[in-house]
Design a protein around this motif. Structure first.
Motif, PDB file in Angstrom:
ATOM      1  N   ASP A 131       0.845  -1.184   0.000  1.00  0.00           N
ATOM      2  CA  ASP A 131       0.000   0.000   0.000  1.00  0.00           C
ATOM      3  C   ASP A 131       0.885   1.241   0.000  1.00  0.00           C
ATOM      4  N   ALA A 132       1.342   1.615  -1.180  1.00  0.00           N
ATOM      5  CA  ALA A 132       2.324   2.687  -1.298  1.00  0.00           C
ATOM      6  C   ALA A 132       1.783   4.018  -0.780  1.00  0.00           C
ATOM      7  N   ASP A 133       0.520   4.333  -1.077  1.00  0.00           N
ATOM      8  CA  ASP A 133      -0.071   5.594  -0.623  1.00  0.00           C
ATOM      9  C   ASP A 133      -0.056   5.708   0.895  1.00  0.00           C
ATOM     10  N   LYS A 134      -0.412   4.633   1.548  1.00  0.00           N
ATOM     11  CA  LYS A 134      -0.454   4.612   3.019  1.00  0.00           C
ATOM     12  C   LYS A 134       0.934   4.846   3.605  1.00  0.00           C
ATOM     13  N   LEU A 135       1.943   4.219   3.015  1.00  0.00           N
ATOM     14  CA  LEU A 135       3.308   4.370   3.510  1.00  0.00           C
ATOM     15  C   LEU A 135       3.846   5.773   3.241  1.00  0.00           C
ATOM     16  N   ALA A 136       3.551   6.317   2.058  1.00  0.00           N
ATOM     17  CA  ALA A 136       4.012   7.668   1.736  1.00  0.00           C
ATOM     18  C   ALA A 136       3.364   8.694   2.662  1.00  0.00           C
ATOM     19  N   THR A 137       2.104   8.492   2.976  1.00  0.00           N
ATOM     20  CA  THR A 137       1.406   9.405   3.887  1.00  0.00           C
ATOM     21  C   THR A 137       2.018   9.344   5.281  1.00  0.00           C
ATOM     22  N   ALA A 138       2.331   8.125   5.742  1.00  0.00           N
ATOM     23  CA  ALA A 138       2.975   7.981   7.048  1.00  0.00           C
ATOM     24  C   ALA A 138       4.328   8.689   7.065  1.00  0.00           C
ATOM     25  N   LEU A 139       5.068   8.588   5.962  1.00  0.00           N
ATOM     26  CA  LEU A 139       6.368   9.246   5.852  1.00  0.00           C
ATOM     27  C   LEU A 139       6.204  10.759   5.945  1.00  0.00           C
ATOM     28  N   TYR A 140       5.243  11.299   5.192  1.00  0.00           N
ATOM     29  CA  TYR A 140       5.022  12.751   5.218  1.00  0.00           C
ATOM     30  C   TYR A 140       4.600  13.216   6.610  1.00  0.00           C
ATOM     31  N   ASP A 141       3.664  12.496   7.217  1.00  0.00           N
ATOM     32  CA  ASP A 141       3.168  12.898   8.538  1.00  0.00           C
ATOM     33  C   ASP A 141       4.307  12.952   9.558  1.00  0.00           C
ATOM     34  N   MET A 142       5.174  11.953   9.533  1.00  0.00           N
ATOM     35  CA  MET A 142       6.283  11.925  10.489  1.00  0.00           C
ATOM     36  C   MET A 142       7.288  13.039  10.188  1.00  0.00           C
ATOM     37  N   ALA A 143       7.635  13.218   8.920  1.00  0.00           N
ATOM     38  CA  ALA A 143       8.639  14.222   8.561  1.00  0.00           C
ATOM     39  C   ALA A 143       8.147  15.641   8.812  1.00  0.00           C
ATOM     40  N   SER A 144       6.871  15.909   8.506  1.00  0.00           N
ATOM     41  CA  SER A 144       6.347  17.267   8.624  1.00  0.00           C
ATOM     42  C   SER A 144       6.221  17.719  10.071  1.00  0.00           C
ATOM     43  N   LYS A 145       6.130  16.778  11.003  1.00  0.00           N
ATOM     44  CA  LYS A 145       6.032  17.150  12.421  1.00  0.00           C
ATOM     45  C   LYS A 145       7.259  17.936  12.864  1.00  0.00           C
ATOM     46  N   THR A 146       8.411  17.575  12.323  1.00  0.00           N
ATOM     47  CA  THR A 146       9.666  18.208  12.732  1.00  0.00           C
ATOM     48  C   THR A 146      10.200  19.170  11.687  1.00  0.00           C
ATOM     49  N   GLY A 194       8.495  20.623   9.151  1.00  0.00           N
ATOM     50  CA  GLY A 194       7.566  21.608   8.632  1.00  0.00           C
ATOM     51  C   GLY A 194       6.723  21.072   7.492  1.00  0.00           C
ATOM     52  N   PRO A 195       5.764  21.868   6.996  1.00  0.00           N
ATOM     53  CA  PRO A 195       4.802  21.394   5.992  1.00  0.00           C
ATOM     54  C   PRO A 195       5.431  21.042   4.640  1.00  0.00           C
ATOM     55  N   ARG A 196       6.647  21.512   4.409  1.00  0.00           N
ATOM     56  CA  ARG A 196       7.376  21.115   3.202  1.00  0.00           C
ATOM     57  C   ARG A 196       8.687  20.444   3.635  1.00  0.00           C
ATOM     58  N   PRO A 197       8.612  19.179   4.041  1.00  0.00           N
ATOM     59  CA  PRO A 197       9.796  18.531   4.630  1.00  0.00           C
ATOM     60  C   PRO A 197      10.909  18.244   3.637  1.00  0.00           C
ATOM     61  N   PHE A 198      10.564  18.179   2.334  1.00  0.00           N
ATOM     62  CA  PHE A 198      11.581  17.892   1.315  1.00  0.00           C
ATOM     63  C   PHE A 198      11.502  18.950   0.218  1.00  0.00           C
ATOM     64  N   ASP A 199      12.670  19.408  -0.223  1.00  0.00           N
ATOM     65  CA  ASP A 199      12.719  20.393  -1.306  1.00  0.00           C
ATOM     66  C   ASP A 199      12.331  19.764  -2.638  1.00  0.00           C
ATOM     67  N   LYS A 200      12.610  18.462  -2.760  1.00  0.00           N
ATOM     68  CA  LYS A 200      12.247  17.747  -3.980  1.00  0.00           C
ATOM     69  C   LYS A 200      11.830  16.340  -3.595  1.00  0.00           C
ATOM     70  N   VAL A 201      10.781  15.843  -4.246  1.00  0.00           N
ATOM     71  CA  VAL A 201      10.286  14.491  -3.996  1.00  0.00           C
ATOM     72  C   VAL A 201      10.268  13.746  -5.322  1.00  0.00           C
ATOM     73  N   ILE A 202      10.947  12.597  -5.362  1.00  0.00           N
ATOM     74  CA  ILE A 202      11.057  11.820  -6.597  1.00  0.00           C
ATOM     75  C   ILE A 202      10.488  10.427  -6.355  1.00  0.00           C
ATOM     76  N   PHE A 203       9.553  10.036  -7.187  1.00  0.00           N
ATOM     77  CA  PHE A 203       8.999   8.682  -7.136  1.00  0.00           C
ATOM     78  C   PHE A 203       9.508   7.914  -8.352  1.00  0.00           C
ATOM     79  N   THR A 204      10.058   6.746  -8.095  1.00  0.00           N
ATOM     80  CA  THR A 204      10.670   5.959  -9.158  1.00  0.00           C
ATOM     81  C   THR A 204      10.170   4.520  -9.113  1.00  0.00           C
ATOM     82  N   THR A 205      10.387   3.800 -10.187  1.00  0.00           N
ATOM     83  CA  THR A 205      10.164   2.357 -10.173  1.00  0.00           C
ATOM     84  C   THR A 205      11.394   1.702  -9.526  1.00  0.00           C
ATOM     85  N   ASN A 206      11.363   0.384  -9.424  1.00  0.00           N
ATOM     86  CA  ASN A 206      12.524  -0.346  -8.899  1.00  0.00           C
ATOM     87  C   ASN A 206      13.478  -0.789 -10.004  1.00  0.00           C
TER      88      ASN A 206
END
Length: 497
Positions: free
Chosen positions: A368-383, A385-397
């Protein structure tokens, strides 16, 4: 055929993988019936020329869990490996380690004395085992490698073996082990729901299937609902379950770990208890009993094992001086592990100072990639801020855009059409865009392309105060393994030039 032909061995082994359609069918079926899994493994073991009782001589530590079972296994093997010195009064131990999945090379899964077996050795063992099965009745990928690990350990006269479960425990291919010395269960969480169940008690039931009468049974602190099941299963299997807290020397940082994240302290603590029980059973009377007294002082060999352990792709930091980039790599495939890995990244990046550009490279192709990405954002943004990464890249394997996967990283159980169509990656981009509308988001077809973009984007985003750049590569171990392959090749090419 040349019995030492490693590429040929890997190609045939890859053909034993379950395809994407089979995996999807299993997941859709709810809870598959695995009651025949172990009888089939016993039969295949017999065809290979061995009986389960022969495995008893390996003095096995059997490790199950949701999070940290690979790292825990590596810690145990590294500690036991410190007792290999030929200068000792007794014969030195040979230690075997079987883990999954691999990162760069499939031979990483089978190690002797904390080193992956060589390509010729892997190929020889592979073809020796392959020829014992009819072509239309060969074990599937993980089962084959499990049998191959046992064959290798027995032929190499391994005296102590650390065996990591694949999925679950009760019906896992590794559970043909009848008399382990130690059984250890690491932190539990929700994962492989279609196979193990949707609740912690269901998952705990499967993991506790490795408990055996007479074996030392260990676990770490668990949620109450999971612990109740573990206790009940231990009682049914006639073994006493011992809960191992964090060792004070590890918790305080007095003993540094080769794997740096805070959560590794839990893994290291159950590892020292497991190693203690194993070594005492093998006659090392001077080793302290860290099961009955889990706060006892650690011997120098234990400390060395904890410090020297290397487990690539797990809370790993690599500095790339040519581009002033720091790469943070961690495989994480559950919500809990994503949160722990993100917290590790935050802790590490705080040491680097402020206003340093941060880039995220993420993929999780089959969960469940969406669920995991949301958990990542929620954890990162707590510390951060609302833009925890300057760039976000989604790739295949996919490892390389021009020539695809390296042979060791081929995955036939992935839906190729969804990979080519970037279905998961496009959805992740939409999800992240909803979480952070200001985010700079990009989708890449391959890992090498994502790494190239991370380098160039970081360079342009760098502030006047700092040209350093921080890149978190997180999610699927297939992603992390491919990233290590790309980074290693780039380093080698630089050296060659």
């Amino acid at each position: 055929m040349d019995m030492s032909n490693y590429p040929a061995a890997v190609a045939i082994l890859n053909s034993l993988q379950s395809n994407a359609a089979t995996i999807a069918q299993l997941r859709a079926s709810g809870h598959p019936d695995y009651s025949l899994a172990l009888p089939e493994m016993v039969e295949w073991l017999a065809q290979a020329g061995y009986q389960p009782r022969l495995l008893d001589k390996l003095n096995i530590v059997h490790v199950a869990g949701t999070k940290g079972k690979g790292s825990t296994s590596a810690f145990i093997s590294s500690i036991v490996g410190q007792y290999l010195s030929p200068g000792r009064t007794r014969q030195p131990i040979r230690v075997g380690l079987f883990t999954s999945p691999h990162l760069r090379f499939v031979r990483e899964r089978i190690q002797i004395d904390n080193m992956p077996i060589s390509e010729p050795h892997f190929a020889t063992q592979f073809f020796q085992l392959l020829h014992k099965f009819k072509e239309d009745k060969r074990p599937m990928y993980f089962r084959f490698l499990t049998l191959m690990a046992f064959q290798t350990f027995l032929q190499e006269n391994v005296e102590a073996a650390v065996v990591e479960c694949g999925i679950g425990g009760e019906y896992d291919s590794t559970n043909i082990i009848q008399k382990p010395v130690v059984t250890a269960i690491t932190s539990l969480g929700i994962d492989h729901e279609s196979l193990l169940g949707h609740t912690l008690p269901e998952i705990a039931w499967h993991k506790a299937g490795i408990f055996k009468p007479g074996a030392v049974a260990l676990t770490v602190p668990q949620p109450a609902e999971a612990m109740a099941v573990l206790q009940q299963r231990a009682q049914e299997r006639e073994c006493k379950l011992v809960i191992i807290p964090r060792h004070p020397q590890i918790e305080s940082g007095q003993v540094s770990l080769g794997l740096a994240a805070d959560y590794q302290k839990t893994n290291a603590s159950i590892a020292v208890a497991s190693a203690s029980a194993l070594l005492k059973k093998m006659g090392f009377s001077q080793v302290p009993d860290l099961v009955s007294n889990p706060a006892a002082a650690l011997p120098k060999e234990f400390i060395a094992g904890l410090q020297k352990v290397r487990w690539p792709g797990r809370s790993e930091v690599r500095a790339e001086t040519s581009t002033n980039t720091m790469w943070f790599l961690d495989g994480a495939h559950t919500v809990e592990s994503i949160e722990l890995s993100t917290q590790w990244f935050i802790t590490e990046t705080k040491k680097q100072g402020k206003d340093i550009p941060r880039v995220l490279i993420f993929n999780q192709q089959s969960r469940d990639a969406d669920k995991l990405a949301t958990a990542l954002y929620d954890m990162a943004s707590k510390t951060l801020g609302p833009r925890p990464f300057d760039k976000v890249i989604f790739t295949t394997n996919k490892t390389y855009e021009t020539h695809g996967y390296t042979p060791d990283l081929v995955s036939n159980n992935t839906d190729n059409k969804s990979v080519e169509d970037l279905t998961v990656q496009d959805q992740l981009a939409r999800t992240w865009g909803h979480l952070d509308p200001t985010a700079a988001i990009e989708v890449c077809r391959s890992i090498d392309s994502a790494i190239l973009r991370a380098r160039s984007l970081n360079a342009t985003a760098a502030t006047a105060e700092s040209s350093q750049r921080l890149v978190l590569i997180i999610g699927s171990l297939h992603l992390v393994g491919g990233a290590l392959e790309v980074l290693e090749n780039a380093a080698n090419n630089t050296l060659e030039r």
